[in-house]
Design a protein around this motif. Structure first.
Motif, short mmCIF file in Angstrom:
data_model
loop_
_atom_site.label_atom_id
_atom_site.label_comp_id
_atom_site.label_asym_id
_atom_site.label_seq_id
_atom_site.Cartn_x
_atom_site.Cartn_y
_atom_site.Cartn_z
N ASP A 80 -11.38 -17.39 -17.37
CA ASP A 80 -10.66 -17.13 -16.12
C ASP A 80 -11.01 -15.69 -15.73
OD1 ASP A 80 -8.93 -16.57 -14.10
OD2 ASP A 80 -7.13 -17.31 -15.11
N ALA A 81 -11.93 -15.57 -14.76
CA ALA A 81 -12.42 -14.22 -14.40
C ALA A 81 -11.27 -13.32 -13.98
CB ALA A 81 -13.45 -14.32 -13.28
N ARG A 82 -10.20 -13.88 -13.46
CA ARG A 82 -9.08 -13.04 -12.99
C ARG A 82 -8.42 -12.26 -14.12
NH1 ARG A 82 -5.91 -17.85 -10.29
NH2 ARG A 82 -6.34 -18.52 -12.43
N ARG A 83 -8.66 -12.68 -15.37
CA ARG A 83 -8.12 -11.96 -16.52
C ARG A 83 -9.20 -11.17 -17.27
NH1 ARG A 83 -3.03 -13.63 -17.67
NH2 ARG A 83 -3.09 -12.56 -19.67
N CYS A 84 -10.43 -11.31 -16.82
CA CYS A 84 -11.54 -10.68 -17.56
C CYS A 84 -11.69 -9.21 -17.15
CB CYS A 84 -12.84 -11.44 -17.29
SG CYS A 84 -14.27 -10.64 -18.04
N ILE A 85 -11.83 -8.35 -18.13
CA ILE A 85 -11.90 -6.90 -17.88
C ILE A 85 -13.11 -6.56 -17.01
CG2 ILE A 85 -12.17 -4.65 -19.00
CD1 ILE A 85 -10.59 -5.85 -21.40
N SER A 86 -14.19 -7.30 -17.17
CA SER A 86 -15.36 -7.05 -16.31
C SER A 86 -14.99 -7.24 -14.85
CB SER A 86 -16.51 -7.99 -16.66
OG SER A 86 -17.15 -7.52 -17.80
N TYR A 87 -14.35 -8.33 -14.56
CA TYR A 87 -13.93 -8.60 -13.18
C TYR A 87 -12.92 -7.55 -12.72
CZ TYR A 87 -11.29 -10.82 -9.39
OH TYR A 87 -10.65 -11.06 -8.21
N LEU A 88 -11.93 -7.27 -13.56
CA LEU A 88 -10.84 -6.36 -13.16
C LEU A 88 -11.35 -4.95 -12.89
CD1 LEU A 88 -8.23 -7.58 -15.80
CD2 LEU A 88 -8.12 -7.99 -13.34
N THR A 89 -12.35 -4.50 -13.66
CA THR A 89 -12.82 -3.12 -13.50
C THR A 89 -13.94 -2.98 -12.48
OG1 THR A 89 -14.28 -3.42 -15.40
CG2 THR A 89 -12.18 -2.33 -15.83
N ILE A 90 -14.61 -4.10 -12.14
CA ILE A 90 -15.78 -3.98 -11.26
C ILE A 90 -15.60 -4.73 -9.94
CG2 ILE A 90 -18.28 -4.36 -11.06
CD1 ILE A 90 -18.36 -4.36 -14.17
N GLU A 91 -15.18 -5.97 -10.03
CA GLU A 91 -15.17 -6.81 -8.82
C GLU A 91 -13.87 -6.70 -8.04
OE1 GLU A 91 -17.81 -8.39 -7.83
OE2 GLU A 91 -18.98 -7.94 -9.63
N LEU A 92 -12.76 -6.57 -8.75
CA LEU A 92 -11.45 -6.54 -8.08
C LEU A 92 -11.32 -5.27 -7.25
CD1 LEU A 92 -8.63 -7.96 -7.86
CD2 LEU A 92 -7.89 -6.41 -9.68
N ARG A 93 -11.00 -5.42 -5.99
CA ARG A 93 -10.88 -4.23 -5.12
C ARG A 93 -9.45 -3.69 -5.09
NH1 ARG A 93 -15.23 -2.98 -5.99
NH2 ARG A 93 -17.05 -3.98 -5.13
N GLY A 94 -8.46 -4.53 -5.36
CA GLY A 94 -7.07 -4.10 -5.28
C GLY A 94 -6.53 -3.61 -6.62
N ALA A 95 -5.21 -3.60 -6.72
CA ALA A 95 -4.57 -3.12 -7.94
C ALA A 95 -4.74 -4.14 -9.07
CB ALA A 95 -3.09 -2.88 -7.68
N ILE A 96 -4.85 -3.63 -10.29
CA ILE A 96 -4.96 -4.50 -11.47
C ILE A 96 -3.57 -5.02 -11.81
CG2 ILE A 96 -5.50 -4.51 -13.95
CD1 ILE A 96 -7.62 -2.30 -13.26
N PRO A 97 -3.41 -6.33 -12.04
CA PRO A 97 -2.08 -6.84 -12.40
C PRO A 97 -1.49 -6.04 -13.58
CG PRO A 97 -3.63 -8.65 -12.09
CD PRO A 97 -4.43 -7.38 -12.02
N GLU A 98 -0.24 -5.67 -13.44
CA GLU A 98 0.36 -4.75 -14.43
C GLU A 98 0.33 -5.28 -15.85
OE1 GLU A 98 3.78 -2.49 -13.88
OE2 GLU A 98 3.35 -2.02 -11.79
N GLU A 99 0.52 -6.58 -16.01
CA GLU A 99 0.60 -7.10 -17.38
C GLU A 99 -0.75 -7.01 -18.11
OE1 GLU A 99 0.66 -8.94 -14.67
OE2 GLU A 99 -0.38 -10.85 -14.94
N LEU A 100 -1.84 -6.77 -17.36
CA LEU A 100 -3.16 -6.69 -18.01
C LEU A 100 -3.58 -5.25 -18.27
CD1 LEU A 100 -5.03 -9.45 -15.97
CD2 LEU A 100 -4.03 -9.63 -18.24
N ARG A 101 -2.85 -4.28 -17.73
CA ARG A 101 -3.32 -2.88 -17.80
C ARG A 101 -3.31 -2.35 -19.24
NH1 ARG A 101 -0.74 -0.10 -12.31
NH2 ARG A 101 -1.24 -1.85 -10.94
#
Ligand code: SF4
Ligand code: SF4
Length: 376
Positions: free
Chosen positions: A218-239
């Motif tokens: 699930d790319a939405r939980r993958c650190i690669s996606y979260l640090t590179i592709e996601l433009r908005g805020a990182i979901p708090e529970e994953l930080r």
């Protein structure tokens, strides 16, 4: 010339260009593509809307008349520790972050693109009849891993990456679609078997639970996606589970047994970019993208970011995205820092919390809250 000899000639040519692996697949629809449509329908692609490009379903819509796909793999493994070995135990007075191994050096798109272009030029010299080619490195509407599997380069592992028994998985893939009819590397043979067996090291090691089951990410939980592709805020529970990752993540590769003996002969272009003290403002220490100092990254202005990361894959996260990630990592690093360092981190985060970029300020506020928790 016999078609199989043509394919062998291409493989040798690719090797001379530095590609570790090369194979030819027929330009067909492979079963993996159905699974991909299902994966997208589940929303696992997050905001990466380009993955929904309808041309992905059929190579003929990418290059009409395509008959073959040449798939090449270029090693990016440099002889430096894995992320799972690199961080010092205990308190640190210089908190450091992790940048994915593939992003330490030059932008791979340019490096591999130049090689694929050269290979296309060699094909044009070799084959007199007119034909077309179209090459892609990562950004085209093609499913590189499935094509690589059917070109005989390896199998798709439980961590969803292409694995080769000898070479592991630290390589980039580049593909050339062509209207030339070449002999497939696997003519009459099944694609390489899945050698993951009972292993599940990658699933157990993923800190954010992005590998929801074997072979499914699930790319939405993958650190690669979260640090590179996601433009908005990182979901708090994953930080917090993201730890010190500031650009990408290598964990599910670093724990893979097939990478223990992976060759470390990457091109010098992929070695960590570094800046000797004399090229930076007075009194700055030497800086490097291998375990970069988080406080240094946090101090970069947008202009410095642009200047320092020219020609680097890091540009993709953009300055505000990198600082968002760095704020997050600083909050997590505070957990292992001594009192003095924690005070310094807090001061830096307080500055970031004043940023006009809400993305950066939000991550710094969260990190300050995490440090607050630590001292209470
Ligand atoms: S790259 Fe990191 S976060 Fe993503 S699946 Fe692998 S271990 Fe998990
Ligand atoms: S860690 Fe184990 S299960 Fe995961 S990809 Fe590697 S071999 Fe397969």
């Amino acid at each position: 010339m016999e078609k199989s000899l043509e394919s062998e000639w291409i493989r040798k040519r690719a090797r001379r260009l530095g590609f570790e692996l090369c194979g030819v697949a027929p330009a067909e629809k492979f079963p993996e593509l159905d699974g991909f449509a299902d994966w997208l329908a589940r929303g696992y692609g997050g905001e990466m809307r380009y993955l929904g490009d309808a041309r992905r379903a059929d190579l003929q819509s990418v290059l009409p008349g395509a008959k073959s796909v040449i798939v090449c793999a270029l090693n990016y493994n440099t002889p430096l520790p894995h992320s799972t070995q690199a961080f010092a135990e205990g308190a640190e007075n210089e908190p450091r972050g992790w940048i994915s191994r593939y992003a330490w050096g030059q932008d791979y798109h340019a490096v591999i693109g130049a090689k694929l272009e050269e290979l296309c030029g060699a094909l044009r010299e070799r084959f007199a009849a007119p034909f077309e080619t179209r090459w892609y490195v990562d950004t085209g509407p093609v499913h590189e891993r499935a094509l690589a599997h059917h070109a005989g380069l390896g199998w798709i592992g439980k961590n969803t990456l292409l694995l080769n028994e000898e070479v592991g998985s630290y390589f980039f893939l580049g593909v050339i679609l062509t209207t030339l009819e070449l002999a497939p590397s696997l003519e009459g043979e099944a694609p390489p078997p899945d050698l993951c067996g009972n292993c599940r090291l990658c699933l157990d090691a993923c800190p954010t639970g992005a590998l929801t089951e074997a072979y499914v990410m699930d790319a939405r939980r993958c650190i690669s996606y979260l640090t590179i592709e996601l433009r908005g805020a990182i979901p708090e529970e994953l930080r917090a589970p993201m730890g010190r990752h500031v650009f990408g993540c290598d964990i599910c590769q670093d724990v893979c047994p097939y990478n223990r003996r992976a060759p470390v002969d990457a091109l010098p272009a992929f070695a960590p970019r570094s800046w000797p003290k004399k090229s930076l403002p007075a009194a700055a220490p030497d800086e490097s993208l291998f375990l970069p100092r988080l406080e240094w990254l946090a101090s970069l202005s947008e202009e410095e970011f642009r200047e320092l990361f020219r020609g680097s894959p890091i540009r993709r996260s953009k300055w505000r995205g990198l600082l968002r990630n760095v704020g997050n990592a600083l909050g997590n690093a505070g957990a292992q820092a001594d009192e003095e360092t924690r005070a310094r981190i807090r001061a830096r985060l307080e500055m970031l919390a004043q940023s006009g970029e809400e993305l950066v300020a939000d991550s710094a506020r969260w990190a300050l809250g995490r440090l607050g928790d630590m001292s209470s």
